[in-house]
Design a protein around this motif. Structure first.
Motif, PDB file in Angstrom:
ATOM      1  N   UNK A  54      10.640 -31.134  13.116  1.00  0.00           N
ATOM      2  CA  UNK A  54      11.759 -32.034  12.844  1.00  0.00           C
ATOM      3  C   UNK A  54      13.010 -31.735  13.629  1.00  0.00           C
ATOM      4  N   UNK A  55      13.238 -30.472  14.004  1.00  0.00           N
ATOM      5  CA  UNK A  55      14.504 -30.135  14.659  1.00  0.00           C
ATOM      6  C   UNK A  55      14.722 -30.916  15.952  1.00  0.00           C
ATOM      7  N   UNK A  56      13.819 -30.839  16.933  1.00  0.00           N
ATOM      8  CA  UNK A  56      14.059 -31.636  18.148  1.00  0.00           C
ATOM      9  C   UNK A  56      13.860 -33.123  17.937  1.00  0.00           C
ATOM     10  N   UNK A  57      12.884 -33.494  17.088  1.00  0.00           N
ATOM     11  CA  UNK A  57      12.602 -34.918  16.872  1.00  0.00           C
ATOM     12  C   UNK A  57      13.771 -35.618  16.201  1.00  0.00           C
ATOM     13  N   UNK A  58      14.302 -35.031  15.130  1.00  0.00           N
ATOM     14  CA  UNK A  58      15.425 -35.642  14.430  1.00  0.00           C
ATOM     15  C   UNK A  58      16.687 -35.619  15.291  1.00  0.00           C
ATOM     16  N   UNK A  59      16.824 -34.595  16.122  1.00  0.00           N
ATOM     17  CA  UNK A  59      17.982 -34.548  17.023  1.00  0.00           C
ATOM     18  C   UNK A  59      17.953 -35.717  18.002  1.00  0.00           C
ATOM     19  N   UNK A  60      16.776 -36.027  18.539  1.00  0.00           N
ATOM     20  CA  UNK A  60      16.651 -37.152  19.465  1.00  0.00           C
ATOM     21  C   UNK A  60      16.934 -38.468  18.752  1.00  0.00           C
ATOM     22  N   UNK A  61      16.369 -38.639  17.546  1.00  0.00           N
ATOM     23  CA  UNK A  61      16.569 -39.885  16.809  1.00  0.00           C
ATOM     24  C   UNK A  61      18.042 -40.099  16.447  1.00  0.00           C
ATOM     25  N   UNK A  62      18.763 -38.999  16.211  1.00  0.00           N
ATOM     26  CA  UNK A  62      20.152 -39.118  15.768  1.00  0.00           C
ATOM     27  C   UNK A  62      21.115 -39.452  16.899  1.00  0.00           C
ATOM     28  N   UNK A  63      20.640 -39.396  18.149  1.00  0.00           N
ATOM     29  CA  UNK A  63      21.550 -39.603  19.277  1.00  0.00           C
ATOM     30  C   UNK A  63      22.129 -41.010  19.322  1.00  0.00           C
ATOM     31  N   UNK A  64      21.476 -41.960  18.683  1.00  0.00           N
ATOM     32  CA  UNK A  64      21.961 -43.335  18.694  1.00  0.00           C
ATOM     33  C   UNK A  64      22.935 -43.610  17.556  1.00  0.00           C
ATOM     34  N   UNK A  70      24.812 -39.788  11.011  1.00  0.00           N
ATOM     35  CA  UNK A  70      23.652 -38.897  11.064  1.00  0.00           C
ATOM     36  C   UNK A  70      23.692 -37.871   9.942  1.00  0.00           C
ATOM     37  N   UNK A  71      24.839 -37.201   9.785  1.00  0.00           N
ATOM     38  CA  UNK A  71      24.961 -36.177   8.749  1.00  0.00           C
ATOM     39  C   UNK A  71      24.769 -36.763   7.363  1.00  0.00           C
ATOM     40  N   UNK A  72      25.360 -37.935   7.126  1.00  0.00           N
ATOM     41  CA  UNK A  72      25.203 -38.581   5.822  1.00  0.00           C
ATOM     42  C   UNK A  72      23.748 -38.948   5.556  1.00  0.00           C
ATOM     43  N   UNK A  73      23.099 -39.524   6.557  1.00  0.00           N
ATOM     44  CA  UNK A  73      21.702 -39.932   6.378  1.00  0.00           C
ATOM     45  C   UNK A  73      20.826 -38.729   6.053  1.00  0.00           C
ATOM     46  N   UNK A  74      20.955 -37.654   6.825  1.00  0.00           N
ATOM     47  CA  UNK A  74      20.106 -36.488   6.608  1.00  0.00           C
ATOM     48  C   UNK A  74      20.417 -35.812   5.274  1.00  0.00           C
ATOM     49  N   UNK A 104      14.778 -33.612   7.104  1.00  0.00           N
ATOM     50  CA  UNK A 104      16.204 -33.882   6.898  1.00  0.00           C
ATOM     51  C   UNK A 104      17.038 -32.625   7.133  1.00  0.00           C
ATOM     52  N   UNK A 105      16.553 -31.487   6.676  1.00  0.00           N
ATOM     53  CA  UNK A 105      17.238 -30.216   6.891  1.00  0.00           C
ATOM     54  C   UNK A 105      17.393 -29.938   8.383  1.00  0.00           C
ATOM     55  N   UNK A 106      16.304 -30.103   9.132  1.00  0.00           N
ATOM     56  CA  UNK A 106      16.341 -29.836  10.570  1.00  0.00           C
ATOM     57  C   UNK A 106      17.312 -30.765  11.282  1.00  0.00           C
ATOM     58  N   UNK A 107      17.259 -32.056  10.943  1.00  0.00           N
ATOM     59  CA  UNK A 107      18.168 -33.008  11.572  1.00  0.00           C
ATOM     60  C   UNK A 107      19.613 -32.718  11.230  1.00  0.00           C
ATOM     61  N   UNK A 108      19.879 -32.399   9.971  1.00  0.00           N
ATOM     62  CA  UNK A 108      21.246 -32.098   9.553  1.00  0.00           C
ATOM     63  C   UNK A 108      21.785 -30.886  10.292  1.00  0.00           C
ATOM     64  N   UNK A 109      20.985 -29.818  10.389  1.00  0.00           N
ATOM     65  CA  UNK A 109      21.463 -28.590  11.022  1.00  0.00           C
ATOM     66  C   UNK A 109      21.727 -28.812  12.510  1.00  0.00           C
ATOM     67  N   UNK A 110      20.863 -29.600  13.169  1.00  0.00           N
ATOM     68  CA  UNK A 110      21.066 -29.864  14.594  1.00  0.00           C
ATOM     69  C   UNK A 110      22.383 -30.588  14.836  1.00  0.00           C
TER      70      UNK A 110
END
Length: 406
Positions: A54-64, A70-74, A104-110
């Protein structure tokens, strides 16, 4: 440091508690949901896999999205899946919530890593990173024991409710302190995925991520088997274990605080000195593990050194990829979780081979030695490249200087 940064750290504390708290809740979950204890262990594995993927995947998805969105969603997703986990009677549903919660944790932390460094001066990224990652160390000191205590008093579901409740203040902090806007606005995530991927081509970032994975692997190799090590090799009673685990967490908290400042001032000397000290510490721990006094001291010292070096490497990853801050944060998160998965696995192999519970300490020493060797090889390669192309380096330096002046 901005107060909102510490509230983001509170969310990281809740997430760190969620990641580690199942170590004390597994038997109760197994009994309540009618599965075996080994099957309940899949909940921990599912979370680890979700963090790595999730860390790299969610980071890429959040770029838009903007950082705020992003933080709220995660964070809201993380909160809701813990509410669902607290009320479900199905192990399958609980397993899915662990995977989604890890994503969600991985995306939030990124995103939180780049948001935290954007809240401070450009030369204070290390301190911002340490303030954020302090939430993980506090989770080791207080969150995990508190989750186990709640499970004993009111059942395992109360720990899930507590994680959800602790996440709520961070939601309001994001709404109040993180600006909204388009992905290209000053308060948002920034460049496109293509631009960030191009910025990640430098070898310095890759080496930093590999070093982080090795150091974190060493940390969790020993931490995973610390209880049987202290009870069977050191000879301490089981009543000592909660205090010693908290002592390790306290050391990690001190290490993150020290490492954060050093990452902004003198990172390379600190990493060299800290890395060598960490290697020596694991070797001394392995040799003196049968001595209770030495073991108690080294639990604190190695916790401090491990997280001091580890947090500094995360900060250096962000410094090494200023053109790709979100993906750098995601990759740093993934690298450290890869280490957190490989370290215990290698320690388990050593124990299964009949080498005893002292053997994870030697595995930890070996992983840190590999990290130091990799760092030395990387420095030697960079020196050879500079010496073989003096003219090109001189021109490149002139161009860089001219660009900065303009």
């Amino acid at each position: 440091m901005p107060f909102a940064l510490y509230l983001l750290g509170l969310a990281v504390f809740a997430m760190g508690t969620s990641e580690f708290m199942l170590s004390g809740l597994g038997p109760d979950i197994a009994r309540d949901l009618h599965v075996s204890i080994p099957v309940s262990g899949y909940l921990t594995s599912a979370f680890a896999v979700g963090m790595v993927i999730g860390a790299p995947l969610m980071a890429i998805l959040s770029l838009r999205w903007s950082r705020r969105h992003s933080l709220l969603f995660f964070l809201v997703t993380f909160l809701l899946v813990h509410v669902l986990g607290a009320v479900t009677t199905s192990f399958g549903v609980l397993l899915v919530t662990r995977v989604v919660g890890a994503l969600a944790n991985a995306g939030f932390l990124a995103v939180a890593l780049v948001t935290a460094t954007a809240m401070v001066e450009p030369n204070a990224k290390g301190r911002a990173t340490s303030a954020l990652l302090g939430g993980v160390t506090v989770a080791c000191v207080a969150g995990v024991p508190a989750g186990a205590l709640l499970g004993q008093l009111w059942g395992w579901r109360s720990a899930f409710w507590a994680v959800a409740v602790v996440s709520v203040p961070a939601v309001f902090a994001i709404l109040r302190a993180v600006p909204t806007g388009s992905p290209d606005s000053p308060g948002s995530v920034g460049p496109s995925a293509r631009k960030e991927l191009r910025a990640l081509r430098g070898p310095r970032l890759l080496v930093t991520l590999l070093l982080g994975a090795l150091v974190n692997g060493a940390t969790f190799c020993t931490f995973t088997y610390l209880t049987p090590l202290l009870t069977t090799v050191t000879g301490l009673g089981s009543g000592w274990i909660p205090a010693l685990l908290a002592l390790f967490g306290l050391g990690s908290f001190v290490g993150v605080a020290v490492g954060g400042r050093s990452a902004d001032v003198r990172p390379v000397p600190f990493l060299v000195t800290g890395g060598v000290a960490l290697l020596i510490g694991w070797i001394v721990f392995a040799v003196t593990a049968g001595n209770p006094a030495a073991a108690v001291v080294l639990v604190f010292v190695q916790g401090a050194l491990s997280f001091a070096v580890g947090s500094t490497l995360i900060a250096r990853a962000l410094y090494a990829a200023t053109g790709a801050p979100t993906l750098a944060g995601g990759l740093a998160t993934a690298a450290f979780n890869v280490g957190g998965a490989i370290g215990p696995w290698l320690g388990g192999i050593a124990i299964s081979a009949g080498l005893g519970f002292r053997s994870p300490l030697w595995v930890s020493a070996l992983l840190v030695a590999l990290a130091l060797a990799l760092a030395a090889a990387s420095v030697a390669r960079a020196v050879r490249r500079r010496s073989s192309r003096p003219g090109q380096d001189h021109c490149a330096g002139a161009v860089t200087t001219h660009t900065r002046r303009t």
